[in-house]
Scaffold this motif. Sequence first.
Motif, PDB file in Angstrom:
ATOM      1  N   SER A  67     -18.744  82.732  67.433  1.00 45.71           N
ATOM      2  CA  SER A  67     -19.296  83.964  66.863  1.00 45.71           C
ATOM      3  C   SER A  67     -20.482  84.315  68.163  1.00 45.71           C
ATOM      4  O   SER A  67     -21.438  83.620  68.394  1.00 45.71           O
ATOM      5  CB  SER A  67     -20.068  83.793  65.614  1.00 45.71           C
ATOM      6  OG  SER A  67     -20.818  85.085  65.505  1.00 45.71           O
ATOM      7  N   VAL A  68     -20.539  85.469  68.732  1.00 50.47           N
ATOM      8  CA  VAL A  68     -21.327  85.551  70.080  1.00 50.47           C
ATOM      9  C   VAL A  68     -22.134  86.820  69.666  1.00 50.47           C
ATOM     10  O   VAL A  68     -21.688  87.894  69.479  1.00 50.47           O
ATOM     11  CB  VAL A  68     -20.557  85.767  71.286  1.00 50.47           C
ATOM     12  CG1 VAL A  68     -21.573  85.774  72.413  1.00 50.47           C
ATOM     13  CG2 VAL A  68     -19.806  84.712  71.560  1.00 50.47           C
ATOM     14  N   LYS A  69     -23.585  86.500  69.637  1.00 51.25           N
ATOM     15  CA  LYS A  69     -24.309  87.766  69.572  1.00 51.25           C
ATOM     16  C   LYS A  69     -25.605  87.883  70.513  1.00 51.25           C
ATOM     17  O   LYS A  69     -26.558  87.050  70.310  1.00 51.25           O
ATOM     18  CB  LYS A  69     -25.048  87.862  68.149  1.00 51.25           C
ATOM     19  CG  LYS A  69     -25.982  89.153  67.955  1.00 51.25           C
ATOM     20  CD  LYS A  69     -26.608  89.141  66.673  1.00 51.25           C
ATOM     21  CE  LYS A  69     -27.220  90.369  66.481  1.00 51.25           C
ATOM     22  NZ  LYS A  69     -27.824  90.595  64.893  1.00 51.25           N
ATOM     23  N   GLY A  70     -25.325  88.441  71.731  1.00 54.41           N
ATOM     24  CA  GLY A  70     -26.253  88.447  72.565  1.00 54.41           C
ATOM     25  C   GLY A  70     -26.333  86.864  73.464  1.00 54.41           C
ATOM     26  O   GLY A  70     -25.188  86.372  73.654  1.00 54.41           O
ATOM     27  N   SER A  71     -27.310  86.282  73.538  1.00 55.76           N
ATOM     28  CA  SER A  71     -27.399  84.876  73.912  1.00 55.76           C
ATOM     29  C   SER A  71     -27.181  83.767  72.996  1.00 55.76           C
ATOM     30  O   SER A  71     -27.112  82.652  73.099  1.00 55.76           O
ATOM     31  CB  SER A  71     -28.809  84.454  74.591  1.00 55.76           C
ATOM     32  OG  SER A  71     -29.943  84.851  73.611  1.00 55.76           O
ATOM     33  N   ALA A  72     -27.088  84.223  71.496  1.00 56.25           N
ATOM     34  CA  ALA A  72     -26.849  83.202  70.687  1.00 56.25           C
ATOM     35  C   ALA A  72     -25.362  83.228  70.276  1.00 56.25           C
ATOM     36  O   ALA A  72     -24.552  84.046  69.967  1.00 56.25           O
ATOM     37  CB  ALA A  72     -27.628  83.959  69.133  1.00 56.25           C
ATOM     38  N   VAL A  73     -24.782  81.875  70.527  1.00 56.10           N
ATOM     39  CA  VAL A  73     -23.467  81.399  70.337  1.00 56.10           C
ATOM     40  C   VAL A  73     -23.486  80.437  69.230  1.00 56.10           C
ATOM     41  O   VAL A  73     -24.103  79.466  69.048  1.00 56.10           O
ATOM     42  CB  VAL A  73     -22.953  80.922  71.512  1.00 56.10           C
ATOM     43  CG1 VAL A  73     -21.401  80.691  71.290  1.00 56.10           C
ATOM     44  CG2 VAL A  73     -22.869  82.049  72.679  1.00 56.10           C
ATOM     45  N   SER A  74     -22.711  80.777  67.970  1.00 58.52           N
ATOM     46  CA  SER A  74     -22.505  79.989  66.980  1.00 58.52           C
ATOM     47  C   SER A  74     -21.023  79.332  66.793  1.00 58.52           C
ATOM     48  O   SER A  74     -19.997  80.254  67.128  1.00 58.52           O
ATOM     49  CB  SER A  74     -22.730  80.636  65.579  1.00 58.52           C
ATOM     50  OG  SER A  74     -23.846  80.979  65.554  1.00 58.52           O
ATOM     51  N   VAL A  75     -20.627  78.029  67.097  1.00 55.78           N
ATOM     52  CA  VAL A  75     -19.492  77.582  66.790  1.00 55.78           C
ATOM     53  C   VAL A  75     -18.844  77.687  65.526  1.00 55.78           C
ATOM     54  O   VAL A  75     -19.263  76.887  64.681  1.00 55.78           O
ATOM     55  CB  VAL A  75     -19.292  76.230  67.504  1.00 55.78           C
ATOM     56  CG1 VAL A  75     -17.994  75.557  67.920  1.00 55.78           C
ATOM     57  CG2 VAL A  75     -19.862  76.348  69.072  1.00 55.78           C
ATOM     58  N   LEU A  76     -17.866  78.351  65.198  1.00 57.62           N
ATOM     59  CA  LEU A  76     -17.366  78.230  63.937  1.00 57.62           C
ATOM     60  C   LEU A  76     -16.180  77.185  63.776  1.00 57.62           C
ATOM     61  O   LEU A  76     -15.764  76.508  62.531  1.00 57.62           O
ATOM     62  CB  LEU A  76     -16.642  79.730  63.512  1.00 57.62           C
ATOM     63  CG  LEU A  76     -17.314  80.817  63.825  1.00 57.62           C
ATOM     64  CD1 LEU A  76     -16.690  82.141  63.348  1.00 57.62           C
ATOM     65  CD2 LEU A  76     -18.696  80.704  62.881  1.00 57.62           C
ATOM     66  N   GLY A  77     -15.834  76.494  64.953  1.00 59.30           N
ATOM     67  CA  GLY A  77     -14.786  75.281  64.749  1.00 59.30           C
ATOM     68  C   GLY A  77     -14.276  75.083  65.872  1.00 59.30           C
ATOM     69  O   GLY A  77     -14.242  75.864  66.924  1.00 59.30           O
ATOM     70  N   SER A  78     -13.524  73.929  66.220  1.00 53.79           N
ATOM     71  CA  SER A  78     -12.817  73.547  67.438  1.00 53.79           C
ATOM     72  C   SER A  78     -11.826  72.511  67.264  1.00 53.79           C
ATOM     73  O   SER A  78     -11.728  71.859  66.079  1.00 53.79           O
ATOM     74  CB  SER A  78     -13.806  73.019  68.490  1.00 53.79           C
ATOM     75  OG  SER A  78     -14.323  71.766  68.079  1.00 53.79           O
ATOM     76  N   VAL A  79     -10.920  72.246  68.175  1.00 53.43           N
ATOM     77  CA  VAL A  79      -9.645  71.343  68.247  1.00 53.43           C
ATOM     78  C   VAL A  79      -9.871  70.852  69.663  1.00 53.43           C
ATOM     79  O   VAL A  79      -9.952  71.864  70.628  1.00 53.43           O
ATOM     80  CB  VAL A  79      -8.529  71.872  67.631  1.00 53.43           C
ATOM     81  CG1 VAL A  79      -8.426  72.290  66.178  1.00 53.43           C
ATOM     82  CG2 VAL A  79      -7.776  72.971  68.685  1.00 53.43           C
ATOM     83  N   ALA A  80      -9.309  69.721  69.687  1.00 50.50           N
ATOM     84  CA  ALA A  80      -8.957  69.145  71.166  1.00 50.50           C
ATOM     85  C   ALA A  80      -7.667  69.690  71.804  1.00 50.50           C
ATOM     86  O   ALA A  80      -7.074  70.349  71.224  1.00 50.50           O
ATOM     87  CB  ALA A  80      -8.855  67.821  71.298  1.00 50.50           C
TER      88      ALA A  80
END
Length: 512
Positions: A137-150
Motif C-alpha cells: 500500500s503506497v501513500k506518498g513516501s509511506a509504503v506498507s507491506v501487506l504480505g510477500s512470497v519468495a
Amino acid sequence: MPPTASDRRRRRRLVTGLGAAGAAGAVTALVAVLVPSASAATLLSEDFEDGASGWSKSGGTWSVVTDGSKVYQQAKADSELARVFAGETSWTDYSVQAKVKPITLGKGLAGIAARASSASNMYRLALTSAGKAELQSVKGSAVSVLGSVAVSNLTAWHTLRIDASGSTVTGYVDGTKVAAGTGTLAGAGRVGLITSYASASFDDVAVNPVTAAPATPPVTASASKTATAAPSASKTATASPSASKTATASPSASKTATASPSASKSATAAPTPTATATSGSGTSPTAAWPTATSSKPVTATIPVSGTLDGGNVRYYGSGALGGDGQDEGQDPIFKLADGAVLKNVILGAPAADGVHCSGSCTLINVWWENVGEDAATFKGGASATYTVDGGGARSADDKVFQHNGGGTLTIKNFQVSDFGKLYRSCGNCSTQHKRAVVVQNVIATAPAKSLVGVNANYGDTATLSKITIVGDDKLDICVRFTGNNTGKEPTKIGSGPDGVTCKYSESDVTFK
C-alpha cells in the motif's frame, strides 16, 4: 488462422473511436464478431503490438521494443520512480494482470499498480531485489507491506495480478496468492506499470471486473511468451495459459483501448479569461477544501491573460494532457501571461504540469487535489513577482512549487499535505538566477521531505514566518544547496536558519 496486423489495427480503431457511453456496447460487438472467447466486460487489454499511445508517463525512459514480440520497456535503471498509467480514475472493483520481466533490479523493484488515485497513491504488487513478490500500500513516501512470497528466477517473465474489491486487496504471482489485506487508500483509480531503481519489460495487460476471472488466452503453437510454474527466461509456448502471449484474438492479445480521458483526442473549449481587476484574498490555511461546482476536461493548455475566476470548477487533464507526471516538455493545464491572475480554481487528477507563470502572476485560492509532480512552475525574469495566496495542495511526489526563473515568490495562507518539498529553487537549470521565496502562515502536514530548498551559491534567500508542521518534528525546514547549470544533481550543504540564506528563527516554526 491467427489475425493479421491489419486485423489487430482494425479492432483497435473500432474501440478507440468510441466515447465512454458506447464502449461497453462496442466491446460486446467485438466479442461477437472478432473475439469469441473474450468477456464482454473486459475494461482494458493491451499487448503493445501497435504502440503504447493510451498510457501516460511519469519518470523513466519508456518505449515499445521487441522481445520476441512487442513489449513496453522502462530502460532507465537509475530512475527513482518510473510509472505509466492507463484507464479511468473512476474504476473501482477490478482485477489487473500483466506479465513483468525485470531486466536489472539492483536495489529496486518492478511491478503493477491498481487503484492509482495519483502518481504516488496506489496498491502495488512488485518483484523486489530481495527475491520476493510484495503486495504494498503506497501513500506518498509511506509504503506498507501487506504480505510477500519468495520468487525464484526473478529475471524471467512472471504474471502479476491484483484484485481490488471493496476494501479488500489481493495479490497473486504466477497464480500463487501473495497476500490479502484491508485497504485504506482511495477506492478508485487507474492501473499502472512501475519500476524503482530497476529496468523491466511489461506485456499483456488485462483489466476485468473483479467478479470475473482475468481473461486468459488459449495456447497455440505460435505463442511466444509464457511463464511456467518454474519461470524461465525462454519465450516458448508451454501449457501455462495465464502467461502465454499469442497472436489470437483473445482479450490479452487484442489491442483495445479504454474510453478514458487520457486517450481522448477531442477538443475542449477553453474558457475565455476576463480582464477584470484582482479582488479578494486567500483563504486561511485551516479552511476546508472547497467542493467543486462542476468538472471540465482540458485537452489543450488554457492561456490566461488578465483574470480567470474559475468559480471552483474542477479542471483535469484529458487527451494530450491526460498524464499526472512531469515528463520533459509536458504542458500545463493553465499558462499565465505576465501579470495574469488565476483564482478559485480546483485542479483535479490528472493535472498534467499544473500551472505555468511566464512572468509575474497571482494565484488566489487555487487548489491541487492531486499534484503528481509539480503544482506550479514560475518562469519570469529577475524582477518578476509571484504570489500564491490561499488554497492548498495534496499528494506531490516531489515539488509543489518549482522556481525556474528569477524574481520573488510569496506563498501565504496556504495548506499542503503529503508532499516532497513545498518550494524548490531550481538546482540545475541551464540558466540560473538569484531567487527569493517568502513563506508566511502555512500549515504543512507530513509525510514530507523538506519545506523549502534554495541555492546558497546563487544568492537565494528564504524568509519564513508563522509556519506550522504537523506530524514530523524532524522535518528539514530550509535546506541549502550548491546549485549548478550543468544538469547535475545539486549538492546539499546544510539546513536550518543561518541569517543569510535561510532567514527565520526557531520561534517562527511550530511543530504539532
